[in-house]
Design a protein around this motif. Structure first.
Motif, short mmCIF file in Angstrom:
data_model
loop_
_atom_site.label_atom_id
_atom_site.label_comp_id
_atom_site.label_asym_id
_atom_site.label_seq_id
_atom_site.Cartn_x
_atom_site.Cartn_y
_atom_site.Cartn_z
N ASN A 104 73.29 139.15 41.11
CA ASN A 104 73.80 139.97 40.01
C ASN A 104 75.31 139.80 39.94
OD1 ASN A 104 71.23 140.96 39.50
ND2 ASN A 104 71.55 142.85 40.66
N SER A 105 75.81 139.36 38.82
CA SER A 105 77.25 139.21 38.63
C SER A 105 77.78 140.44 37.91
CB SER A 105 77.53 137.96 37.80
OG SER A 105 78.92 137.75 37.68
N LEU A 106 78.94 140.95 38.38
CA LEU A 106 79.45 142.23 37.90
C LEU A 106 80.73 142.07 37.10
CD1 LEU A 106 79.04 144.24 41.22
CD2 LEU A 106 77.39 144.02 39.36
N PHE A 107 80.86 142.85 36.04
CA PHE A 107 82.13 143.01 35.34
C PHE A 107 82.83 144.21 35.97
CE2 PHE A 107 79.06 141.49 32.09
CZ PHE A 107 79.58 140.21 31.93
N SER A 108 83.96 143.98 36.61
CA SER A 108 84.57 145.06 37.38
C SER A 108 86.09 144.93 37.38
CB SER A 108 84.05 145.04 38.83
OG SER A 108 84.24 143.75 39.40
N GLN A 109 86.74 145.98 37.86
CA GLN A 109 88.19 146.01 37.99
C GLN A 109 88.57 146.38 39.41
OE1 GLN A 109 89.03 148.56 34.29
NE2 GLN A 109 90.79 147.21 34.37
N ILE A 110 89.70 145.83 39.85
CA ILE A 110 90.19 146.09 41.20
C ILE A 110 90.81 147.49 41.29
CG2 ILE A 110 92.10 145.50 42.74
CD1 ILE A 110 89.73 143.86 43.33
N GLY B 280 76.92 144.64 34.71
CA GLY B 280 76.76 143.22 34.97
C GLY B 280 75.48 142.65 34.40
N PHE B 281 75.19 141.42 34.83
CA PHE B 281 73.97 140.72 34.45
C PHE B 281 73.46 139.99 35.68
CE2 PHE B 281 77.55 137.93 33.78
CZ PHE B 281 77.13 136.69 34.26
N GLY B 282 72.21 139.52 35.61
CA GLY B 282 71.64 138.89 36.80
C GLY B 282 70.55 137.89 36.48
N ILE B 283 70.15 137.16 37.52
CA ILE B 283 69.06 136.20 37.44
C ILE B 283 68.31 136.24 38.77
CG2 ILE B 283 70.55 134.30 38.19
CD1 ILE B 283 68.81 132.42 36.52
N ARG B 284 67.00 136.09 38.73
CA ARG B 284 66.19 136.14 39.95
C ARG B 284 64.99 135.21 39.81
NH1 ARG B 284 65.68 141.47 40.66
NH2 ARG B 284 63.60 141.73 39.78
N THR B 285 64.61 134.59 40.90
CA THR B 285 63.41 133.76 40.96
C THR B 285 62.46 134.37 42.00
OG1 THR B 285 64.35 132.28 42.64
CG2 THR B 285 64.66 131.69 40.32
N THR B 286 61.16 134.24 41.74
CA THR B 286 60.15 134.81 42.63
C THR B 286 58.97 133.85 42.77
OG1 THR B 286 60.74 137.02 41.82
CG2 THR B 286 58.72 136.84 43.11
N LEU B 287 58.46 133.72 43.98
CA LEU B 287 57.21 133.01 44.24
C LEU B 287 56.13 134.05 44.50
CD1 LEU B 287 55.51 130.48 44.85
CD2 LEU B 287 56.28 130.66 47.23
#
Length: 271
Positions: free
Chosen positions: A39-45, A248-255
């Motif tokens: 998951n990639s986040l849009f964030s501030q320090i 944020g947004f994300g990507i996931r793979t599953t078997l």
């Protein structure tokens, strides 16, 4: 002639019934899933007040002074992997629960070679050290709950679905590291670390998106899922350096591996 027609229609009816049975699909109700994603986040320090930074650069004796500013918008990502059980409630609805391990690293870094950190201060002077970066890595164990809605009942080789889910995540460990610009400054390591805040011990995430299933459901098959938005909610900051308004947004793979094959869903398919 009538007998021939009767025989013909009887044979045709038998063939149609057999064809119908041959196209009957079976789908195991319970499946084991092995997943990995990010998951990639849009964030501030959220910068500690001991940092001194400058957005202006100058030269002295032909040497460039590399004290710059700390990036306001870091590259932040949760990496995760885990196991889950997926249960088919209906031909088009599946639910899952599992265990998900994730880790997240946030870094304070300068746009130049280093930034300055105040270690002491008197009425007449302040003492600073040079730091390349400060990082905090947090490790979480989560319990995800998800629901998938398939667009079709037929078990195509490629099948599309929507997904909504939530995950309850508990902090299990945290690791803070300081990279000093000069090795002799490492004696100030404890001085720096005492000003680094603690991450939140718990956070909850909500997410939605869509996915693609590749393969037949009665055999091992794979999934690819895309999430937007991913929303994290916590009492305080999710990280010592990251502000709490995280999107944020994300990507996931599953078997997926079918288990308990004696429990099946039957699909009667007609052309």
């Amino acid at each position: 002639m009538k007998k021939l027609l009767i025989c013909f229609f009887c044979v045709l009816f038998t063939i149609l019934i057999q064809a119908q049975e041959e196209k009957t699909l079976t789908m195991p109700r319970l499946r084991l899933g092995i997943e990995a994603g990010v998951n990639s986040l849009f964030s501030q320090i959220n910068k500690p007040e001991m940092i001194r930074e400058s957005r202006y650069y100058y030269y002295d004796h032909d040497y460039d002074f590399h004290c710059g500013f700390v990036y306001d918008y870091p590259n932040s990502a949760f990496y995760n992997f885990g196991l889950k059980l997926d249960y088919m409630l209906h031909k088009r609805i599946a639910m899952s629960i599992g265990l998900r391990f994730s880790f997240y690293k946030a870094t304070l870094a300068s746009d130049r070679d280093y930034f300055l950190w105040k270690v002491s201060e008197t009425e007449t002077s302040s003492n600073y050290i040079k730091i390349n970066n400060i990082s905090q890595t947090n490790y979480y164990l989560g319990i995800p709950l998800e629901t998938r809605f398939f667009l079709t009942e037929k078990d195509y080789i490629v099948r599309t679905y929507f997904i909504i889910g939530t995950s309850f995540n508990f902090l299990v460990a945290t690791d803070n590291k300081v990279a000093f610009h000069n090795p002799e400054m490492e004696k100030y390591n404890s001085n720096v670390l005492k000003h680094i805040g603690n991450p939140n011990s718990f956070y909850c995430s909500f997410y939605g998106g869509f996915g693609l299933k590749f393969g037949k459901a009665n055999y091992p098959f794979g999934n690819v899922e895309f999430f937007f938005p991913v929303l994290n909610f916590e009492k305080d900051n999710i990280d010592a350096f990251i502000r709490s308004d995280v999107l944020g947004f994300g990507i996931r793979t599953t078997l997926h591996i079918p288990v308990i094959r004696k429990h099946i869903l039957t699909y009667s398919v007609t052309d």
